[in-house]
Motif scaffolding. Structure first.
Motif, PDB file in Angstrom:
ATOM      1  N   ARG A  99       0.818  -1.212   0.000  1.00 57.78           N
ATOM      2  CA  ARG A  99       0.000   0.000   0.000  1.00 57.78           C
ATOM      3  C   ARG A  99       0.854   1.266   0.000  1.00 57.78           C
ATOM      4  NH1 ARG A  99      -5.607   1.044   1.850  1.00 57.78           N
ATOM      5  NH2 ARG A  99      -5.825  -1.167   1.521  1.00 57.78           N
ATOM      6  N   GLN A 100       1.974   1.261   0.671  1.00 54.82           N
ATOM      7  CA  GLN A 100       2.830   2.447   0.724  1.00 54.82           C
ATOM      8  C   GLN A 100       3.505   2.711  -0.616  1.00 54.82           C
ATOM      9  OE1 GLN A 100       2.863   4.681   2.727  1.00 54.82           O
ATOM     10  NE2 GLN A 100       2.766   4.037   4.846  1.00 54.82           N
ATOM     11  N   SER A 101       3.878   1.650  -1.316  1.00 51.93           N
ATOM     12  CA  SER A 101       4.634   1.858  -2.546  1.00 51.93           C
ATOM     13  C   SER A 101       3.753   2.273  -3.718  1.00 51.93           C
ATOM     14  CB  SER A 101       5.416   0.597  -2.912  1.00 51.93           C
ATOM     15  OG  SER A 101       4.531  -0.461  -3.186  1.00 51.93           O
ATOM     16  N   ILE A 102       2.432   2.047  -3.643  1.00 52.69           N
ATOM     17  CA  ILE A 102       1.579   2.422  -4.768  1.00 52.69           C
ATOM     18  C   ILE A 102       0.541   3.474  -4.395  1.00 52.69           C
ATOM     19  CG2 ILE A 102       1.850   0.217  -5.970  1.00 52.69           C
ATOM     20  CD1 ILE A 102      -0.986  -0.482  -4.965  1.00 52.69           C
ATOM     21  N   LYS A 103       0.700   4.190  -3.297  1.00 51.54           N
ATOM     22  CA  LYS A 103      -0.318   5.174  -2.938  1.00 51.54           C
ATOM     23  C   LYS A 103      -0.291   6.387  -3.867  1.00 51.54           C
ATOM     24  CE  LYS A 103       1.856   7.801   0.727  1.00 51.54           C
ATOM     25  NZ  LYS A 103       1.817   8.139   2.118  1.00 51.54           N
ATOM     26  N   TRP A 104       0.758   6.589  -4.620  1.00 49.79           N
ATOM     27  CA  TRP A 104       0.825   7.695  -5.583  1.00 49.79           C
ATOM     28  C   TRP A 104       0.211   7.310  -6.924  1.00 49.79           C
ATOM     29  CZ3 TRP A 104       3.386   5.628  -9.615  1.00 49.79           C
ATOM     30  CH2 TRP A 104       4.273   4.580  -9.339  1.00 49.79           C
ATOM     31  N   LEU A 105      -0.076   6.031  -7.147  1.00 49.22           N
ATOM     32  CA  LEU A 105      -0.577   5.563  -8.435  1.00 49.22           C
ATOM     33  C   LEU A 105      -1.910   6.194  -8.862  1.00 49.22           C
ATOM     34  CD1 LEU A 105       0.093   3.643 -10.753  1.00 49.22           C
ATOM     35  CD2 LEU A 105      -1.150   1.871  -9.542  1.00 49.22           C
ATOM     36  N   PRO A 106      -2.920   6.315  -8.001  1.00 47.92           N
ATOM     37  CA  PRO A 106      -4.168   6.955  -8.442  1.00 47.92           C
ATOM     38  C   PRO A 106      -3.982   8.414  -8.857  1.00 47.92           C
ATOM     39  CG  PRO A 106      -4.542   5.749  -6.415  1.00 47.92           C
ATOM     40  CD  PRO A 106      -3.067   5.745  -6.665  1.00 47.92           C
ATOM     41  N   LYS A 107      -3.117   9.139  -8.168  1.00 45.67           N
ATOM     42  CA  LYS A 107      -2.879  10.538  -8.517  1.00 45.67           C
ATOM     43  C   LYS A 107      -2.208  10.651  -9.881  1.00 45.67           C
ATOM     44  CE  LYS A 107      -2.471  12.017  -3.741  1.00 45.67           C
ATOM     45  NZ  LYS A 107      -1.594  12.509  -2.703  1.00 45.67           N
ATOM     46  N   ILE A 108      -1.229   9.819 -10.129  1.00 41.09           N
ATOM     47  CA  ILE A 108      -0.529   9.822 -11.420  1.00 41.09           C
ATOM     48  C   ILE A 108      -1.496   9.421 -12.536  1.00 41.09           C
ATOM     49  CG2 ILE A 108       1.297   8.714 -12.746  1.00 41.09           C
ATOM     50  CD1 ILE A 108       2.346  10.701 -10.739  1.00 41.09           C
ATOM     51  N   SER A 109      -2.331   8.424 -12.280  1.00 42.98           N
ATOM     52  CA  SER A 109      -3.306   7.993 -13.281  1.00 42.98           C
ATOM     53  C   SER A 109      -4.290   9.106 -13.605  1.00 42.98           C
ATOM     54  CB  SER A 109      -4.071   6.770 -12.795  1.00 42.98           C
ATOM     55  OG  SER A 109      -3.185   5.706 -12.557  1.00 42.98           O
ATOM     56  N   LEU A 110      -4.736   9.831 -12.602  1.00 41.51           N
ATOM     57  CA  LEU A 110      -5.655  10.940 -12.810  1.00 41.51           C
ATOM     58  C   LEU A 110      -4.998  12.040 -13.644  1.00 41.51           C
ATOM     59  CD1 LEU A 110      -8.391  12.277 -12.212  1.00 41.51           C
ATOM     60  CD2 LEU A 110      -7.321  13.277 -10.187  1.00 41.51           C
ATOM     61  N   VAL A 111      -3.766  12.371 -13.346  1.00 43.82           N
ATOM     62  CA  VAL A 111      -3.057  13.411 -14.093  1.00 43.82           C
ATOM     63  C   VAL A 111      -2.866  12.984 -15.546  1.00 43.82           C
ATOM     64  CG1 VAL A 111      -0.837  14.597 -14.318  1.00 43.82           C
ATOM     65  CG2 VAL A 111      -1.924  14.412 -12.088  1.00 43.82           C
ATOM     66  N   ILE A 112      -2.475  11.751 -15.763  1.00 43.95           N
ATOM     67  CA  ILE A 112      -2.282  11.251 -17.132  1.00 43.95           C
ATOM     68  C   ILE A 112      -3.616  11.268 -17.885  1.00 43.95           C
ATOM     69  CG2 ILE A 112      -1.739   9.190 -18.477  1.00 43.95           C
ATOM     70  CD1 ILE A 112       0.432   8.579 -16.389  1.00 43.95           C
ATOM     71  N   GLY A 113      -4.692  10.860 -17.237  1.00 44.60           N
ATOM     72  CA  GLY A 113      -6.007  10.874 -17.873  1.00 44.60           C
ATOM     73  C   GLY A 113      -6.461  12.271 -18.251  1.00 44.60           C
ATOM     74  N   VAL A 114      -6.262  13.240 -17.362  1.00 45.87           N
ATOM     75  CA  VAL A 114      -6.657  14.623 -17.646  1.00 45.87           C
ATOM     76  C   VAL A 114      -5.822  15.193 -18.788  1.00 45.87           C
ATOM     77  CG1 VAL A 114      -6.668  16.967 -16.696  1.00 45.87           C
ATOM     78  CG2 VAL A 114      -7.590  15.075 -15.364  1.00 45.87           C
ATOM     79  N   VAL A 115      -4.533  14.890 -18.802  1.00 46.55           N
ATOM     80  CA  VAL A 115      -3.666  15.381 -19.877  1.00 46.55           C
ATOM     81  C   VAL A 115      -4.089  14.776 -21.213  1.00 46.55           C
ATOM     82  CG1 VAL A 115      -1.300  15.280 -20.776  1.00 46.55           C
ATOM     83  CG2 VAL A 115      -1.707  15.935 -18.408  1.00 46.55           C
ATOM     84  N   LEU A 116      -4.362  13.482 -21.248  1.00 46.72           N
ATOM     85  CA  LEU A 116      -4.800  12.845 -22.489  1.00 46.72           C
ATOM     86  C   LEU A 116      -6.130  13.403 -22.974  1.00 46.72           C
ATOM     87  CD1 LEU A 116      -3.837   9.103 -21.940  1.00 46.72           C
ATOM     88  CD2 LEU A 116      -2.818  10.724 -23.531  1.00 46.72           C
ATOM     89  N   LEU A 117      -7.061  13.633 -22.061  1.00 43.42           N
ATOM     90  CA  LEU A 117      -8.346  14.204 -22.432  1.00 43.42           C
ATOM     91  C   LEU A 117      -8.180  15.612 -22.999  1.00 43.42           C
ATOM     92  CD1 LEU A 117     -11.402  13.763 -22.443  1.00 43.42           C
ATOM     93  CD2 LEU A 117     -11.460  14.753 -20.161  1.00 43.42           C
ATOM     94  N   THR A 118      -7.317  16.400 -22.390  1.00 41.92           N
ATOM     95  CA  THR A 118      -7.048  17.753 -22.878  1.00 41.92           C
ATOM     96  C   THR A 118      -6.433  17.717 -24.267  1.00 41.92           C
ATOM     97  OG1 THR A 118      -6.707  18.477 -20.597  1.00 41.92           O
ATOM     98  CG2 THR A 118      -5.878  19.919 -22.337  1.00 41.92           C
TER      99      THR A 118
END
Length: 59
Positions: free
Chosen positions: A5-24
């Motif tokens: 859980r500690q090593s992947i807690k940044w994964l949802p934030k990175i996924s959200l940023v990548i998704g928003v950038v791709l949508l833009t």
């Protein structure tokens, strides 16, 4: 390296940023490819349709 859980807690934030950038990027590409001539023609057709509707309605 084990995933916990500690090593992947940044994964949802990175996924959200990548998704928003791709949508833009997709929205910008779509707007860049639209032709202003066709938009103008569609607007004129809409105005003509509204005028005919009002003419039929009132006269």
């Amino acid at each position: 390296m084990t995933l916990n859980r500690q090593s992947i807690k940044w994964l949802p934030k990175i996924s959200l940023v990548i998704g928003v950038v791709l949508l833009t990027v997709l929205v910008l590409v779509k707007t860049a490819n639209s032709s202003p001539e066709m938009d103008m023609l569609n607007s004129l057709e809409r105005v003509n349709n509204v005028q005919e509707f009002l003419k039929d309605l009132l006269f």
